[in-house]
Design a protein around this motif. Structure first.
Motif, PDB file in Angstrom:
ATOM      1  N   ALA A 167       0.772  -1.254   0.018  1.00  0.00           N
ATOM      2  CA  ALA A 167       0.027   0.048   0.099  1.00  0.00           C
ATOM      3  C   ALA A 167       0.734   1.206  -0.161  1.00  0.00           C
ATOM      4  O   ALA A 167       1.928   1.249   0.593  1.00  0.00           O
ATOM      5  N   ASN A 168       0.463   2.278  -0.615  1.00  0.00           N
ATOM      6  CA  ASN A 168       1.007   3.489  -0.509  1.00  0.00           C
ATOM      7  C   ASN A 168       0.265   4.660   0.505  1.00  0.00           C
ATOM      8  O   ASN A 168      -1.190   4.556   0.218  1.00  0.00           O
ATOM      9  N   GLY A 169       0.943   5.443   0.987  1.00  0.00           N
ATOM     10  CA  GLY A 169       0.100   6.325   2.031  1.00  0.00           C
ATOM     11  C   GLY A 169       1.156   7.318   2.275  1.00  0.00           C
ATOM     12  O   GLY A 169       2.132   7.536   1.670  1.00  0.00           O
ATOM     13  N   ALA A 170       0.548   8.227   3.179  1.00  0.00           N
ATOM     14  CA  ALA A 170       1.417   9.469   3.564  1.00  0.00           C
ATOM     15  C   ALA A 170       1.664   9.074   5.156  1.00  0.00           C
ATOM     16  O   ALA A 170       1.116   8.735   5.843  1.00  0.00           O
ATOM     17  N   ALA A 171       2.846   9.648   5.656  1.00  0.00           N
ATOM     18  CA  ALA A 171       3.304   9.853   6.977  1.00  0.00           C
ATOM     19  C   ALA A 171       2.311  10.511   7.754  1.00  0.00           C
ATOM     20  O   ALA A 171       1.995  11.668   7.429  1.00  0.00           O
ATOM     21  N   GLY A 172       1.841   9.964   8.698  1.00  0.00           N
ATOM     22  CA  GLY A 172       0.863  10.419   9.469  1.00  0.00           C
ATOM     23  C   GLY A 172      -0.445   9.639   9.483  1.00  0.00           C
ATOM     24  O   GLY A 172      -1.585   9.850  10.389  1.00  0.00           O
ATOM     25  N   ASP A 173      -0.874   8.868   8.229  1.00  0.00           N
ATOM     26  CA  ASP A 173      -1.919   8.239   8.070  1.00  0.00           C
ATOM     27  C   ASP A 173      -2.120   6.895   9.109  1.00  0.00           C
ATOM     28  O   ASP A 173      -0.871   6.323   9.348  1.00  0.00           O
ATOM     29  N   TYR A 174      -3.274   6.556   9.275  1.00  0.00           N
ATOM     30  CA  TYR A 174      -3.455   4.794   9.734  1.00  0.00           C
ATOM     31  C   TYR A 174      -3.638   3.969   8.668  1.00  0.00           C
ATOM     32  O   TYR A 174      -4.453   4.324   7.788  1.00  0.00           O
ATOM     33  N   LEU A 175      -2.896   3.073   8.651  1.00  0.00           N
ATOM     34  CA  LEU A 175      -3.132   1.930   7.624  1.00  0.00           C
ATOM     35  C   LEU A 175      -3.484   0.737   8.180  1.00  0.00           C
ATOM     36  O   LEU A 175      -3.065   0.215   9.294  1.00  0.00           O
ATOM     37  N   TYR A 176      -4.717   0.295   7.723  1.00  0.00           N
ATOM     38  CA  TYR A 176      -5.405  -0.823   8.267  1.00  0.00           C
ATOM     39  C   TYR A 176      -5.550  -1.942   7.444  1.00  0.00           C
ATOM     40  O   TYR A 176      -5.593  -2.036   6.280  1.00  0.00           O
ATOM     41  N   TRP A 177      -5.076  -3.376   7.892  1.00  0.00           N
ATOM     42  CA  TRP A 177      -5.567  -4.634   7.295  1.00  0.00           C
ATOM     43  C   TRP A 177      -6.130  -5.522   8.203  1.00  0.00           C
ATOM     44  O   TRP A 177      -6.024  -5.364   9.432  1.00  0.00           O
ATOM     45  N   SER A 178      -6.608  -6.486   7.738  1.00  0.00           N
ATOM     46  CA  SER A 178      -7.264  -7.614   8.573  1.00  0.00           C
ATOM     47  C   SER A 178      -7.271  -8.946   8.042  1.00  0.00           C
ATOM     48  O   SER A 178      -6.958  -9.133   6.798  1.00  0.00           O
ATOM     49  N   PHE A 179      -6.986 -10.029   8.875  1.00  0.00           N
ATOM     50  CA  PHE A 179      -6.597 -11.475   8.363  1.00  0.00           C
ATOM     51  C   PHE A 179      -7.292 -12.279   9.512  1.00  0.00           C
ATOM     52  O   PHE A 179      -7.568 -12.026  10.586  1.00  0.00           O
ATOM     53  N   PRO A 180      -7.396 -13.574   9.092  1.00  0.00           N
ATOM     54  CA  PRO A 180      -8.119 -14.587   9.930  1.00  0.00           C
ATOM     55  C   PRO A 180      -7.017 -15.303  10.553  1.00  0.00           C
ATOM     56  O   PRO A 180      -6.227 -15.625  10.207  1.00  0.00           O
ATOM     57  N   ALA A 181      -7.345 -15.908  11.989  1.00  0.00           N
ATOM     58  CA  ALA A 181      -6.640 -16.621  12.734  1.00  0.00           C
ATOM     59  C   ALA A 181      -7.553 -17.444  13.428  1.00  0.00           C
ATOM     60  O   ALA A 181      -8.296 -17.223  14.112  1.00  0.00           O
ATOM     61  N   ASP A 182      -7.131 -19.033  13.456  1.00  0.00           N
ATOM     62  CA  ASP A 182      -7.697 -19.688  14.205  1.00  0.00           C
ATOM     63  C   ASP A 182      -7.316 -20.387  15.295  1.00  0.00           C
ATOM     64  O   ASP A 182      -6.094 -19.951  15.583  1.00  0.00           O
ATOM     65  N   ALA A 183      -8.243 -21.138  16.360  1.00  0.00           N
ATOM     66  CA  ALA A 183      -7.544 -21.656  17.478  1.00  0.00           C
ATOM     67  C   ALA A 183      -6.303 -22.567  17.126  1.00  0.00           C
ATOM     68  O   ALA A 183      -6.237 -23.410  16.131  1.00  0.00           O
ATOM     69  N   GLY A 184      -5.282 -22.349  18.066  1.00  0.00           N
ATOM     70  CA  GLY A 184      -3.939 -23.169  18.078  1.00  0.00           C
ATOM     71  C   GLY A 184      -2.983 -22.692  17.021  1.00  0.00           C
ATOM     72  O   GLY A 184      -1.976 -23.167  16.913  1.00  0.00           O
ATOM     73  N   GLN A 185      -3.208 -21.380  16.379  1.00  0.00           N
ATOM     74  CA  GLN A 185      -2.236 -20.867  15.604  1.00  0.00           C
ATOM     75  C   GLN A 185      -1.733 -19.668  16.363  1.00  0.00           C
ATOM     76  O   GLN A 185      -2.114 -18.898  17.204  1.00  0.00           O
TER      77      GLN A 185
END
Length: 267
Positions: free
Chosen positions: A59-77
């Motif tokens: 991703a490209n952004g600007a210094a000062g921005d908040y960058l968000y991603w999401s991912f799945p994680a299951d039990a035991g990981q």
């Protein structure tokens, strides 16, 4: 001979006609996983860009921005988040930080890893890492244990001179996990993973097309709660077999030569 020549000519023509079809039916090179990886990041929890584990997102952004991603994680990981920030050629010293939140948007502490780093004025990039605790299938309500569901990654700068505010930066993020096996198994599990929209979907009628929220489209490769099988089952079965063998061996050693004879020795 004419019949043979006719048959040979027909075979050649059929072979030429079949060649393009065979070429068309052969598998073509598919785009690599990196080509399908997201190239943008969200600006909040609600707009976080969904990524799969093992996928490198940019991703490209600007210094000062908040960058968000999401991912799945299951039990035991045990997830590991790695982020790299590409800095402009000219900049002052600045400090970057990566935070991870669970499906309840509770900030999860890192077991180890450089969660916060300061880039010197001549640095071209800064690398961050966060190794989370093992995801538990179930936890007490008062505990802050990581639970199965969607996890959010937030990347931002926490110490930045005013002169560098808004400078263009590039970000790379990759999430991986290690399966901890039966050592992380617990008694109990959640009825539903903590993913966005799951409560609305479970409470909506089946014939209702729009429940008012979109269920997250990301999940582990083998589905949620796919790790019900663990080496704990193997060790439990092996322990049962050893216990049975020990019981049989103990009985064989202690039972003696059988019942004593009823005939007196001097008879």
């Amino acid at each position: 001979m004419r019949v043979v020549r006719a048959l040979s000519t027909a075979a050649v023509l059929l072979g030429l006609a079949a060649t393009p079809a065979a070429a068309d039916s052969s598998p073509s090179a598919s785009p690599s996983g990196d080509g399908d990886a997201p190239t943008t990041a969200g600006t909040s929890f609600r707009t976080a860009t969904e990524i799969e584990q093992g996928q490198r997102a940019t991703a490209n952004g600007a210094a000062g921005d908040y960058l968000y991603w999401s991912f799945p994680a299951d039990a035991g990981q045990r997830p590991t988040v790695r982020a790299t920030v590409r800095l402009p050629e000219t900049h002052a010293a600045q400090t970057w930080r990566v935070d991870v939140y669970d499906g309840l948007r509770r900030r999860q502490a890192c077991q180890w890893g450089a969660q916060t780093r300061t880039a010197a004025a001549d640095a071209s990039s800064v690398e961050l890492a966060c190794v989370l605790r093992t995801v538990r299938a179930w936890s007490e309500p008062w505990a802050n244990d990581p639970l199965p569901g969607t996890y959010y990654v937030r990347l931002t700068v926490v110490d930045l001179p005013t002169s560098d505010l808004g400078a263009r930066v590039g970000a790379e993020i990759e999430v991986g996990s290690k399966d901890m096996g039966g050592a992380a198994a617990v008694d109990g599990s959640l009825s539903e993973p903590l993913v966005p929209g799951v409560a609305v979907k479970s409470g909506a009628d089946e014939d209702e097309e729009d429940g008012g929220a979109v269920l997250s489209a990301i999940e582990p490769e083998d589905g949620w709660s796919s790790g019900w099988w663990s080496d704990r089952w193997v060790w439990t079965g092996l322990g049962g077999v050893l216990a049975a063998l020990a019981g049989v061996g103990g009985y064989a050693l202690t039972r003696g030569s059988g019942r004593p004879s009823r005939v007196p020795p001097g008879a």
